[in-house]
Every structure is written in structure tokens, then in C-alpha cells.
Write an enzyme that holds these catalytic residues in place. Structure first.
Site, PDB file in Angstrom:
ATOM      1  N   LYS A  22      48.873  32.899   9.772  1.00 46.02           N
ATOM      2  CA  LYS A  22      50.186  33.552   9.656  1.00 46.02           C
ATOM      3  C   LYS A  22      51.112  32.769   8.724  1.00 46.02           C
ATOM      4  CE  LYS A  22      51.157  33.531  14.127  1.00 46.02           C
ATOM      5  NZ  LYS A  22      49.980  32.901  14.744  1.00 46.02           N
ATOM      6  N   ARG A  27      56.446  36.972  20.697  1.00 45.37           N
ATOM      7  CA  ARG A  27      55.217  36.455  21.291  1.00 45.37           C
ATOM      8  C   ARG A  27      55.065  36.908  22.742  1.00 45.37           C
ATOM      9  NH1 ARG A  27      54.563  31.621  17.843  1.00 45.37           N
ATOM     10  NH2 ARG A  27      52.611  30.583  18.249  1.00 45.37           N
ATOM     11  N   ARG A  68      43.614  21.988  10.364  1.00 49.68           N
ATOM     12  CA  ARG A  68      45.066  21.847  10.168  1.00 49.68           C
ATOM     13  C   ARG A  68      45.584  20.564  10.819  1.00 49.68           C
ATOM     14  NH1 ARG A  68      48.605  26.818  12.172  1.00 49.68           N
ATOM     15  NH2 ARG A  68      48.190  25.956  14.216  1.00 49.68           N
ATOM     16  N   ARG A  75      50.200  18.081  13.208  1.00 50.68           N
ATOM     17  CA  ARG A  75      50.951  18.819  14.236  1.00 50.68           C
ATOM     18  C   ARG A  75      50.493  18.379  15.608  1.00 50.68           C
ATOM     19  NH1 ARG A  75      51.675  25.228  13.317  1.00 50.68           N
ATOM     20  NH2 ARG A  75      51.550  25.080  15.576  1.00 50.68           N
ATOM     21  N   ARG A 131      46.770  27.129  24.059  1.00 52.67           N
ATOM     22  CA  ARG A 131      47.491  28.047  23.163  1.00 52.67           C
ATOM     23  C   ARG A 131      46.720  29.341  22.965  1.00 52.67           C
ATOM     24  NH1 ARG A 131      47.981  24.299  18.502  1.00 52.67           N
ATOM     25  NH2 ARG A 131      48.830  25.999  17.283  1.00 52.67           N
TER      26      ARG A 131
HETATM   27  P1  AMP Z   1      53.651  28.344  15.781  1.00 51.90           P
HETATM   28  O1  AMP Z   1      54.023  27.436  14.656  1.00 51.90           O
HETATM   29  O2  AMP Z   1      54.107  29.764  15.551  1.00 51.90           O
HETATM   30  O3  AMP Z   1      52.203  28.265  16.180  1.00 51.90           O
HETATM   31  O4  AMP Z   1      54.499  27.850  17.055  1.00 51.90           O
HETATM   32  C1  AMP Z   1      54.304  26.566  17.612  1.00 51.90           C
HETATM   33  C2  AMP Z   1      54.754  26.568  19.063  1.00 51.90           C
HETATM   34  O5  AMP Z   1      56.156  26.862  19.131  1.00 51.90           O
HETATM   35  C3  AMP Z   1      54.109  27.606  19.953  1.00 51.90           C
HETATM   36  O6  AMP Z   1      52.845  27.176  20.461  1.00 51.90           O
HETATM   37  C4  AMP Z   1      55.142  27.767  21.057  1.00 51.90           C
HETATM   38  O7  AMP Z   1      55.096  26.682  21.968  1.00 51.90           O
HETATM   39  C5  AMP Z   1      56.440  27.659  20.275  1.00 51.90           C
HETATM   40  N1  AMP Z   1      56.889  29.001  19.815  1.00 51.90           N
HETATM   41  C6  AMP Z   1      56.934  29.462  18.536  1.00 51.90           C
HETATM   42  N2  AMP Z   1      57.362  30.726  18.491  1.00 51.90           N
HETATM   43  C7  AMP Z   1      57.595  31.091  19.773  1.00 51.90           C
HETATM   44  C8  AMP Z   1      58.028  32.298  20.401  1.00 51.90           C
HETATM   45  N3  AMP Z   1      58.301  33.403  19.695  1.00 51.90           N
HETATM   46  N4  AMP Z   1      58.163  32.293  21.748  1.00 51.90           N
HETATM   47  C9  AMP Z   1      57.900  31.200  22.486  1.00 51.90           C
HETATM   48  N5  AMP Z   1      57.459  30.044  21.970  1.00 51.90           N
HETATM   49  C10 AMP Z   1      57.306  29.977  20.627  1.00 51.90           C
END
Ligand code: AMP
Length: 190
Positions: free
Chosen positions: A14, A89, A128, A134, A146
């Protein structure tokens, strides 16, 4: 304004795909994950709250990310629309997003769902972890969490958006360029 959502499990590509796609179509790319990571590195109270949850592979509370999205919608006006990455999400977030947009007589134009099996998700996240350092990519248990969080809380959004007739799937196996070309071919029809 147009509202696009780039959707898929963690590691589907994404973030990688969203930035060039947003630039190509003059959309503002908003990644809630990136916004949260910025809060963490600035050491804000919100960042401190989010850090423990993210490191555990859990979602942060709906109100937190909904607030971030509302703020971003108010902030960027000279774009043709938004490309949301990592939001919504949960079903609650999707309903809240609809309400925010309905209040302006707008709605989600399309959901672009990047399709990738769990086995490839794990390979990509391991890769990654080496490149981006990360914290939530580092441990197998957190990655597994996750993926499970995605299946339990996020995957139900597929039916939600299918019913609205805005859901589209793109095969996310292949090189970055191959997947980008598939997304552009789809977006050009939207
Ligand atoms: P990402 O970079 O999109 O994979 O997001 C990293 C982490 O941030 C996720 O595993 C969640 O813990 C948190 N996070 C990101 N976006 C959301 C969302 N829309 N709702 C809840 N937690 C989020």
C-alpha cells in the site's frame, strides 16, 4: 474532491504504491501509519499511547485515527482528492468516514484492494524490517498478530465496500512497476 482508499493486508504494498499513484492523479496521500510513526518519533502523548499498541501488532483506537483524517481533510484543499492508505481499518472507521463525507455531499469513489496471500505478506515484511527498521516488522509474533488483526477487523470492510459498488481488486504479486501499472490501468477507468 475524490476519495480513494488503497486497501490490503500489511505488506501488500500500500505505502509503496500510494505515493507515486497519488502524485500521478494529484491526490493527497494520507497514511495513518506514517502519521502515527511521526507522533511516536516526536514523542507526543498520542505517540506514546500509540507506540505500545503498534509494537504489539494491535490497532490504535478508532477516535485517534478518525481525528487525524478529519484534520487532514481540512488541511489540504488544492488537490483533486485524497488517497487513504491504512484507513479505514475497522467497520466503525468506515462508517465514520462515510458520515464525514456525506456531510459534504461526497463519498468514497473507489477502494483499490491489493491482493496478496499471507505467505507473501510474511516474506515482504521480513524484507521491509531490514530496510526500514520498523519496530512492528521486527518480530514474527507481532507480524502474525497484525495479519490476524487484518483478517479479524479489517477484512470485513471488503463486503461493506462491495455492497456500495466501489470495491476493486488488483493482483499485488509481481514487481513494483507491474503492480503500479495494474493500479493505473484500473484508476484510468474510474
Ligand atoms: P501501517 O503503516 O498502515 O501498517 O500502520 C502501522 C500501525 O499503525 C498499524 O499496525 C496499527 O497499529 C496502526 N494504525 C495505522 N492505521 C490505523 C488505523 N486506521 N486504525 C488503527 N490503527 C492504525
Amino acid at each position: 474532491m475524490k476519495y480513494f482508499i488503497i486497501f490490503g493486508p500489511p505488506g501488500a504494498g500500500k505505502g509503496t504504491q500510494a505515493a507515486p499513484i497519488a502524485e500521478h492523479y494529484n491526490l493527497k496521500h494520507i497514511s495513518t501509519g506514517e502519521l502515527l510513526r511521526a507522533e511516536i518519533s516526536e514523542g507526543t502523548p498520542l505517540g506514546l499511547q500509540a507506540k505500545a499498541l503498534i509494537e504489539d501488532g494491535k490497532l490504535v483506537p478508532d477516535e485517534v485515527v478518525e481525528g487525524m483524517i478529519a484534520q487532514a481533510f481540512g488541511k489540504y484543499r488544492d488537490v483533486d482528492g485524497f488517497l487513504l492508505d491504512g484507513f479505514p481499518r475497522t467497520l466503525t472507521q468506515a462508517i465514520e468516514l462515510d458520515e464525514m463525507l456525506e456531510a459534504r455531499d461526497e463519498g468514497v469513489n473507489a477502494v483499490i484492494s491489493l491482493m496478496i496471500p499471507d505467505s507473501v505478506v510474511k516474506e515482504r515484511i521480513a524484507h521491509r524490517a531490514l530496510l526500514e527498521n520498523r519496530l512492528d516488522d521486527a518480530s514474527d509474533a507481532v507480524v502474525e498478530n497484525r495479519i490476524q488483526t487484518y483478517h479479524r477487523q479489517t477484512e470485513p470492510l471488503i463486503d461493506f465496500y462491495k455492497e456500495k459498488g466501489v470495491y476493486h481488486e488488483v493482483d499485488s504479486i509481481g514487481t513494483i512497476e507491474e503492480v503500479a501499472a495494474r493500479i493505473r490501468t484500473l484508476m484510468d477507468t474510474l
